[in-house]
Structure formats: structure tokens, C-alpha cells
Enzyme design. Structure first.
Site, PDB file in Angstrom:
ATOM      1  CD  GLU A 257     -12.360 -27.682  61.690  1.00  0.00           C
ATOM      2  OE1 GLU A 257     -11.818 -27.934  62.530  1.00  0.00           O
ATOM      3  OE2 GLU A 257     -12.375 -28.224  60.976  1.00  0.00           O
ATOM      4  CB  CYS A 296      -8.190 -22.930  67.546  1.00  0.00           C
ATOM      5  SG  CYS A 296      -7.246 -23.352  65.807  1.00  0.00           S
TER       6      CYS A 296
HETATM    7  P1  NAP Z   1     -17.462 -17.911  70.140  1.00  0.00           P
HETATM    8  O1  NAP Z   1     -17.677 -17.323  71.038  1.00  0.00           O
HETATM    9  O2  NAP Z   1     -18.204 -19.651  69.837  1.00  0.00           O
HETATM   10  O3  NAP Z   1     -18.026 -16.854  69.214  1.00  0.00           O
HETATM   11  C1  NAP Z   1     -17.972 -18.098  67.354  1.00  0.00           C
HETATM   12  C2  NAP Z   1     -18.549 -17.327  66.495  1.00  0.00           C
HETATM   13  O4  NAP Z   1     -19.774 -17.454  66.662  1.00  0.00           O
HETATM   14  C3  NAP Z   1     -18.490 -16.050  66.526  1.00  0.00           C
HETATM   15  O5  NAP Z   1     -18.421 -14.997  65.000  1.00  0.00           O
HETATM   16  C4  NAP Z   1     -19.764 -14.949  67.146  1.00  0.00           C
HETATM   17  O6  NAP Z   1     -20.488 -14.334  66.421  1.00  0.00           O
HETATM   18  C5  NAP Z   1     -20.588 -16.747  66.575  1.00  0.00           C
HETATM   19  N1  NAP Z   1     -22.575 -16.743  67.717  1.00  0.00           N
HETATM   20  C6  NAP Z   1     -21.666 -17.007  68.555  1.00  0.00           C
HETATM   21  N2  NAP Z   1     -23.020 -17.288  69.037  1.00  0.00           N
HETATM   22  C7  NAP Z   1     -24.215 -17.349  67.771  1.00  0.00           C
HETATM   23  C8  NAP Z   1     -25.355 -17.121  66.905  1.00  0.00           C
HETATM   24  N3  NAP Z   1     -26.238 -17.708  68.185  1.00  0.00           N
HETATM   25  N4  NAP Z   1     -25.913 -17.512  65.993  1.00  0.00           N
HETATM   26  C9  NAP Z   1     -25.104 -16.832  64.872  1.00  0.00           C
HETATM   27  N5  NAP Z   1     -22.890 -16.980  65.830  1.00  0.00           N
HETATM   28  C10 NAP Z   1     -23.232 -16.865  66.491  1.00  0.00           C
HETATM   29  O7  NAP Z   1     -16.480 -18.186  69.516  1.00  0.00           O
HETATM   30  P2  NAP Z   1     -15.076 -17.144  69.887  1.00  0.00           P
HETATM   31  O8  NAP Z   1     -15.032 -16.554  71.180  1.00  0.00           O
HETATM   32  O9  NAP Z   1     -15.191 -16.238  68.994  1.00  0.00           O
HETATM   33  O10 NAP Z   1     -13.034 -18.130  69.461  1.00  0.00           O
HETATM   34  C11 NAP Z   1     -12.913 -18.405  70.404  1.00  0.00           C
HETATM   35  C12 NAP Z   1     -12.982 -20.244  70.051  1.00  0.00           C
HETATM   36  O11 NAP Z   1     -12.693 -20.633  69.417  1.00  0.00           O
HETATM   37  C13 NAP Z   1     -12.516 -20.880  71.300  1.00  0.00           C
HETATM   38  O12 NAP Z   1     -12.508 -22.000  71.812  1.00  0.00           O
HETATM   39  C14 NAP Z   1     -11.264 -21.483  70.042  1.00  0.00           C
HETATM   40  O13 NAP Z   1     -10.308 -22.944  70.094  1.00  0.00           O
HETATM   41  C15 NAP Z   1     -12.557 -21.676  68.767  1.00  0.00           C
HETATM   42  N6  NAP Z   1     -11.404 -21.283  67.874  1.00  0.00           N
HETATM   43  C16 NAP Z   1     -11.050 -22.151  66.831  1.00  0.00           C
HETATM   44  C17 NAP Z   1     -10.669 -22.762  66.175  1.00  0.00           C
HETATM   45  C18 NAP Z   1     -10.276 -24.172  65.372  1.00  0.00           C
HETATM   46  O14 NAP Z   1     -10.011 -23.748  63.709  1.00  0.00           O
HETATM   47  N7  NAP Z   1     -10.087 -25.270  65.349  1.00  0.00           N
HETATM   48  C19 NAP Z   1      -9.958 -21.658  65.191  1.00  0.00           C
HETATM   49  C20 NAP Z   1     -10.092 -20.192  66.722  1.00  0.00           C
HETATM   50  C21 NAP Z   1     -10.869 -20.007  66.935  1.00  0.00           C
HETATM   51  P3  NAP Z   1     -20.073 -12.888  67.999  1.00  0.00           P
HETATM   52  O15 NAP Z   1     -18.812 -12.699  67.590  1.00  0.00           O
HETATM   53  O16 NAP Z   1     -20.217 -11.729  66.981  1.00  0.00           O
HETATM   54  O17 NAP Z   1     -20.830 -13.197  69.318  1.00  0.00           O
END
Ligand code: NAP
Length: 675
Positions: A257, A296
Site C-alpha cells: 500500500e 495516504c
Molecule cells: P517510508 O519512509 O517508506 O517508511 C515506511 C516503512 O518502511 C517504515 O516502517 C520504515 O521504517 C520502513 N522502512 C524504510 N526503509 C526500510 C528498509 N530498508 N527495510 C525495512 N523497512 C524499511 O514511508 P513513511 O514515511 O513511513 O510513510 C509515508 C508514506 O506512506 C506516504 O508516501 C504515504 O502515501 C504512504 N502511505 C500509504 C498508505 C496506504 O495505505 N497506501 C498508508 C499510509 C501511508 P523506519 O521508519 O524505521 O524507517
């Protein structure tokens, strides 16, 4: 120094030693907790889920897990005030936290309830009815679902620390697959508290839920084909993780997602002064400001008729002027802070890119007032509205500013509007404000394929509408393309994401034994007391009765026509009926055949059978003529307990045949039978 946040792994709370990274309150900038790392090896976390959690969950049936899930939801509900209190540190007001906390707990209740009604009291669930294969009925097919024997690794986004974890935990728990929750670091303290409440409830089977705060280390290296990853976050992280060598090598199920350039369209008919125009403006404001736009599903693209774009901007200006930015703990605040300073800076960077194709018409990212909280250390931003200079430029359709930001984009005509909808490259949701059904239809035909959900709003539906931004537990959440290509929720559908579907082939007897669902051709046990005199526990799958025969007369047909008022010519007019391509003359009503069959199999006196609550799969396969001799065979097909009730559901196979042995009607009868 503040306390160190702990993981719950291997049945214990703990954290790696070290000073750790401070996590700050979004509105005050004060340190709340510190984050170090895992106290045990990532592979041991997976092993604990597989060795303890999986077997404990698989020892229960789907229904037993669903019942336990409801108790877990009740335990969370009882202590939700603690979650609300801590949630303000994420920058969310109480109202905004409702979506995360009550929304998350409500989702658990909904999944538990749907699963109790839709899944069997069994370790195996059937998928649809059996498929006849051999001509003589001795070899058939049946699809079944069974739980994967691995773990679900949830990697979640920062914006919904409670809902994000619960909406994945609930269906995987019912499926029988243990969860490992890895929340986004920024807001992981709230997920930690949620998991503490769940663990302290004493309801969780050992290993069924673990929490990893901070990095998952090399956990992905250890994933197998029986594990799943459910990722929520940015498209770039998704891309990095889904191409991980172990994920690719072992075909690990990988649900995504991701981010999404969701649009709200003002229909060509929704001119200023219409109800739909006002509803549109209200919804755009709501989506820009709730959770400071960190959803999101939030509206990023406001696609409006070009001739009305100035009117839309002015209407939004009037409403956005009333937004009070400040500390979420302050009752007068209507929009809190972003989750962190890092997040605020990310949004500012994205707005800068957006301004290459649009200009900011409302708000200034560098100059705005903050009513409460720490204006310097708090992660505040005002609502920012942009107006695209050229609707067809790439930026507004490609750049996600994950904050209180939207771009107004003018379209020339209806066809242009659906083209712009598709420019998002795949989105979670689009909402369409129109009272014109032909435009709604055009949107579905031209652009539904680019969206996971499309919500239409007009004056008649507005009051009950659940809103552009709310994924619902009963409807699927997810979207194609850029949105990740994943699917979550959708009632019981969500559970199936963690099950393996297998096509079984074999004899009816073998597949009946494998599924506990009777398949024609498998043994039927007739004789003994009448089926209606047997309690739920006494009845066995395969118990059957073959009724007496009854002749259908012309008088029956005429009396049924008078009683029901159904004088359709095929029942009443010999010549007209014979001219019909399907009949040789007057035929009995199908509903009479069904009623007649009930008259043949029912035992009338009060007894364990309490009620008939419906029929499924009814087909009339051969016409019934006056003079035909009908009998029915009723077979106990499947038993499903209703937890907490004094009755269970019994599904019967009803097969009505004529004197030549041809099936004239076939269907399932659903009854409630006392235990
Ligand atoms: P993100 O930076 O991509 O991080 C998402 C998750 O991935 C976090 O738990 C992060 O952990 C983890 N992560 C990052 N790099 C990783 C790696 N190399 N290995 C394992 N895990 C890793 O996204 P975010 O900033 O938290 O969220 C915002 C984004 O999410 C927005 O773009 C939004 O549109 C999207 N979103 C989508 C939905 C949906 O249902 N489609 C819902 C909510 C949000 P750390 O925090 O520890 O780095």
C-alpha cells in the site's frame, strides 16, 4: 534522558543497549523516548513466530480465532484512553486520533464479526462450490484455503500507528498466521503502547504477535515462501523492498500500500451554487487538514472544470482561513502538527517541486501563525493550496506532498477529466462530486481501472457518505500501479490474503472428508430419526432423507397461481406456453416446486430446527408438467456453529427430481438448529 522503547520479541520485552535515537513530540519538540534496536537476532523473531505462534494459531479453527479476536478488540477498547493521551505526541488532535485508534479497534471488531459469520468452524475453508469434472461424478474438484505456515511481517507507515498495525493483524490472526509488527520509527511509541495493552490482556497465544521497534535488520534475508510481507509506506521504499533478493527468490507474498495522488473531481454539472459544489469544497478542506494531510488517501489533486477553478479557489480560501494551527492538546486547535520536523521538511521539498508547474495560491510554508505549541521546534505547516498553470504538466500528477497540500487542476471537458484522473498512475481513491449519472458512468468506464475505490457524492448520499479519506473494513483498500498494486481489508477477503488456495481433486468421498462439506456422490446416511428431530450436535455431514413422491396436478398449478397472484402465461395458457422455446405446455411455478419440496421434507412439530433463513444457488433445471411425480433428497451439507448462541447453522443440499430421475430444482437450504 527518556526511557528506551522496547520490542516485544521471543515472548519478552527488551531493547538493544546503547544511547539510541531520540523521538520528539511533534508539537513541542520535547524528547519522548529513545530508540535503539532489537535485543535478539531478527531470524530468531521469525523462528519464534513460526515455531510458537503459527502452531498455537493453527490449533484453533477460523471461528475460534475470530471469537478470540473479538475479545482482543474489547481489551483494546477498554484501555483506549491511554492511546488517545499518547497520540497527541504524534501531532494529531483527539478528533484526528479517532480515525487511528477507534478506527483501528473498530476494524478489528468488524473483521472478527465478518469472519464469525463467513468462515467455518474448521481448519480448512472451502472456496466456492465443488466443480464436477468426470462425467459420472466420481471425480470432482474443490478449492480450499489453508493458513500459510510462516509469519506476516508488517512494515507500516508513520501516519496510522494503531490502525495501520491492527488492520493487518486482524485478518492475519483469523487466518492463523502470526504477525511481526514493524512500525515506522517516528511514531513507534504509540504502536508499542498498543502492543503492551494487547500483551497485558493475556489473550494473545504465545508468538502470535511480536513487535520490532527500530530496524528489522536482516529479517528479510530469512523470509521463505510461506511468509508474507504487508508493506505500507512510500513507493520508493516499496520498490526497494519488493526487489529484495530473498523476496524475489522465494516468491514471498508481498502486499504493498504505497503513496497515491488521489483526486477529487468536481463534475461538469456541479457549478457554483449547486449542493455538489459546496460538498466538494467541504471535502477538499477536510482532506487537506485532517491529520495535517498525512493520509495516504488524502486529496492531492482537485480536478475541477476550468471555468470554475477560480470559484473553487475562492471558496476554499474562505474555509481554510478558519483553520487554527497549533498544539493538538489545545482545544481550539483544528489542525495539529506533522509527525516530525523531518516530515515537515519533506513536504516543503515536495511543494518546491510542485511549484515548477503550479503556483501557491493559499498559504505560505515559511510565513504563518501558530496558535499554540512550540512554533520553532514543533513540526507545523499551514494548509497550502496550489493552482496548476497547465493541467497536463507532470508535477501535480506525480509529486506527493505528504502534508496539508493540494493542487487545483482545471479540466476542459469530461473526457479531459477522466484522462487527468488516470494521470495519477494508479491511486487508492478518487471521489467524484456530481448529480449527473451519465458522468458517473463515464468515470467508471474510463478511470475505475486506475483506482482501488471510487466514491460518488451527490446531495442524496452526502449525509451518509463515509468520506473520501476513509478506508472501510468491509470494502477493499488498495490501488493499482503507483498505489502499490495491493489489496487489504474487504471483509473476509482480507483473511484470504494470508491463506493458500489449493485446488483439490479426487472422489466426492475423499473431498467430503477433507473439507467437512458434503459433495454429491459422497456417502449419504439415510434412516433413523427424522432429520428435523436431530439437534445440531446430533446431525452429521452426509445425514440425508429421501422423501415420498408427490404428483403435481393442474389444480395445484391453478391454486398456486391464485394464492400467489402469479398468473404468468407459462403456467396458465396451454397454447402460449407451448409456443415458448423452453416449454411443451403449461408448467408448474418454480416457487411451487420449492414449496412442495419443503412440504415433503419438513417434520412439522416443534423441534430442534428453529428457522429457515434462506436459500442459496437455486436453479430450476427441468420444467415440471402436470402429472410429474416429484421427490426431494435433503442432505446435511455443512454445519457452522454460531459462537455464543444456542443454535448453529446447518446448510442442506436439496435436490428435487422427477419420475425420470432428472433434477428439476437444486439449491442449498439454510437453517438454524438448536445445539
Ligand atoms: P517510508 O519512509 O517508506 O517508511 C515506511 C516503512 O518502511 C517504515 O516502517 C520504515 O521504517 C520502513 N522502512 C524504510 N526503509 C526500510 C528498509 N530498508 N527495510 C525495512 N523497512 C524499511 O514511508 P513513511 O514515511 O513511513 O510513510 C509515508 C508514506 O506512506 C506516504 O508516501 C504515504 O502515501 C504512504 N502511505 C500509504 C498508505 C496506504 O495505505 N497506501 C498508508 C499510509 C501511508 P523506519 O521508519 O524505521 O524507517
Amino acid at each position: 534522558m527518556s526511557r528506551t522503547l522496547e520490542s516485544y520479541v521471543g515472548g519478552q520485552w527488551g531493547a538493544a543497549a546503547g544511547e539510541g535515537q531520540p523521538l520528539l513530540d511533534a508539537a513541542t519538540g520535547e524528547e519522548i523516548v529513545r530508540l535503539t534496536g532489537l535485543p535478539i537476532a531478527p531470524s530468531d523473531v521469525l523462528a519464534h513466530a513460526r515455531d510458537k505462534g503459527g502452531p498455537a494459531l493453527r490449533a484453533m479453527t477460523f471461528q475460534q480465532r475470530a471469537v478470540l479476536l473479538k475479545e482482543i478488540a474489547l481489551a483494546l477498547d477498554a484501555r483506549k484512553e491511554e492511546l488517545y493521551e499518547l497520540s497527541s505526541a504524534t501531532g494529531a488532535t483527539r478528533k484526528e486520533s479517532w480515525v487511528d485508534i477507534d478506527g483501528g479497534i473498530g476494524t478489528v471488531f468488524a473483521i472478527a464479526s465478518r469472519s464469525r459469520r463467513g468462515l467455518p468452524d474448521d481448519y480448512v475453508a472451502t472456496d466456492g462450490d465443488y466443480e464436477p469434472i468426470g462425467k459420472n461424478g466420481t471425480f470432482v474438484g474443490q478449492h480450499v484455503w489453508t493458513p500459510l505456515r510462516g509469519a506476516l511481517l508488517q512494515i507500516n507507515a508513520f501516519n496510522f500507528p494503531v490502525w495501520g498495525a491492527l488492520e493487518k493483524f486482524a485478518p492475519s490472526f483469523v487466518a492463523g498466521v502470526p504477525s511481526i509488527i514493524k512500525p515506522a520509527s517516528q511514531t513507534s511509541y504509540l504502536t508499542e503502547l498498543m502492543v503492551r495493552i494487547m500483551v497485558e490482556s493475556g489473550l494473545l497465544p504465545e508468538g502470535s504477535l511480536q513487535l520490532v521497534v527500530g530496524s528489522v535488520g536482516d529479517m528479510l534475508d530469512h523470509l521463505t515462501g510461506q511468509d508474507c510481507v504487508a508493506f505500507t509506506g512510500s513507493a520508493s521504499t516499496a520498490q526497494q523492498l519488493r526487489t529484495h533478493p530473498a523476496v524475489a527468490r522465494n516468491s514471498v507474498r508481498f502486499g504493498v500500500e504505497a503513496d497515491s495522488l488521489n483526486a477529487a473531481v468536481l463534475g461538469p454539472d456541479a457549478a457554483p451554487g449547486t449542493a455538489e459544489f459546496d460538498l466538494y469544497v467541504k471535502e477538499v478542506v477536510r482532506e487537506m487538514t485532517v491529520k495535517a494531510g498525512q493520509k495516504c488517501t488524502a486529496i492531492r489533486r482537485a480536478i475541477v472544470p476550468v471555468e470554475h477553478q477560480d470559484a473553487v479557489v475562492e471558496a476554499l480560501r474562505e474555509k481554510l482561513a478558519k483553520v487554527v494551527v497549533g498544539d493538538p492538546r489545545d482545544a481550539s486547535t483544528t489542525m495539529g502538527a506533522l509527525a516530525s520536523l523531518h516530515q515537515r521538511d519533506e513536504v516543503k521539498r515536495s511543494v518546491k517541486v510542485l511549484t515548477e508547474g503550479a503556483r501557491v495560491v493559499i498559504g505560505d510554508p515559511d510565513e504563518f501563525s501558530v496558535a499554540s505549541g512550540d512554533a520553532v521546534r514543533g513540526a507545523f505547516l499551514p494548509p497550502l493550496l496550489l493552482l496548476a498553470a497547465d493541467a497536463d504538466r507532470a508535477e501535480p500528477h506525480e509529486v506527493e506532498a505528504f502534508g496539508p497540500v493540494a493542487t487545483v487542476i482545471g479540466y476542459r471537458d469530461a473526457a479531459h477529466s477522466t484522462e487527468l484522473l488516470r494521470r495519477g498512475g494508479g491511486s487508492l481513491v478518487a471521489s467524484v462530486f456530481t448529480a449527473d449519472p451519465s458522468y458517473s458512468r463515464q468515470v467508471v468506464v474510463e478511470a475505475a481501472n486506475h483506482h482501488g475505490r471510487v466514491m460518488f457524492v451527490d446531495a442524496t448520499s452526502a449525509k451518509e457518505s463515509t468520506g473520501h479519506g476513509s478506508p472501510l473494513p468491509i470494502l477493499v483498500h488498495g490501488g493499482p500501479g503507483r498505489a502499490g498494486g495491493g489489496e487489504e481489508l474487504g471483509g473476509v477477503r482480507g483473511v484470504f490474503h494470508f491463506l493458500q488456495r489449493t485446488a483439490l481433486q479426487g472422489s466426492p468421498a475423499t473431498l467430503t472428508a477433507a473439507t467437512n462439506r458434503w459433495i454429491p456422490g459422497a456417502a449419504q446416511k439415510t434412516g433413523g430419526t427424522h432429520l428435523f428431530r436431530r439437534t445440531f450436535s446430533e446431525l452429521q455431514v452426509g445425514d440425508a432423507l429421501v422423501s415420498e413422491a408427490r404428483e403435481v396436478t393442474l389444480e395445484d398449478v391453478e391454486r398456486f397461481a391464485d394464492l400467489s397472484g402469479d398468473h404468468f402465461y407459462a403456467h396458465m395458457d396451454e397454447t402460449a406456453a407451448a409456443a415458448n422455446p423452453f416449454f411443451d405446455g403449461r408448467v408448474a411455478h418454480g416457487y411451487f416446486v420449492v414449496s412442495l419440496a419443503a412440504g415433503l421434507f419438513v417434520d412439522p412439530a416443534p423441534g430442534p430446527v428453529l428457522a429457515n433463513y434462506g436459500l442459496e444457488g437455486l436453479r430450476f433445471t427441468t420444467p415440471v408438467y402436470p402429472g410429474d411425480l416429484l421427490h426431494v433428497t435433503l442432505t446435511c451439507k455443512q454445519k457452522t456453529p454460531r459462537p455464543g448462541q444456542e443454535y448453529g447453522e446447518v446448510r442442506w443440499d436439496a435436490n428435487v427430481r422427477n419420475q425420470d430421475g432428472e433434477t428439476v430444482a437444486g439449491y442449498d437450504v439454510l437453517t438454524l438448529v438448536a445445539l
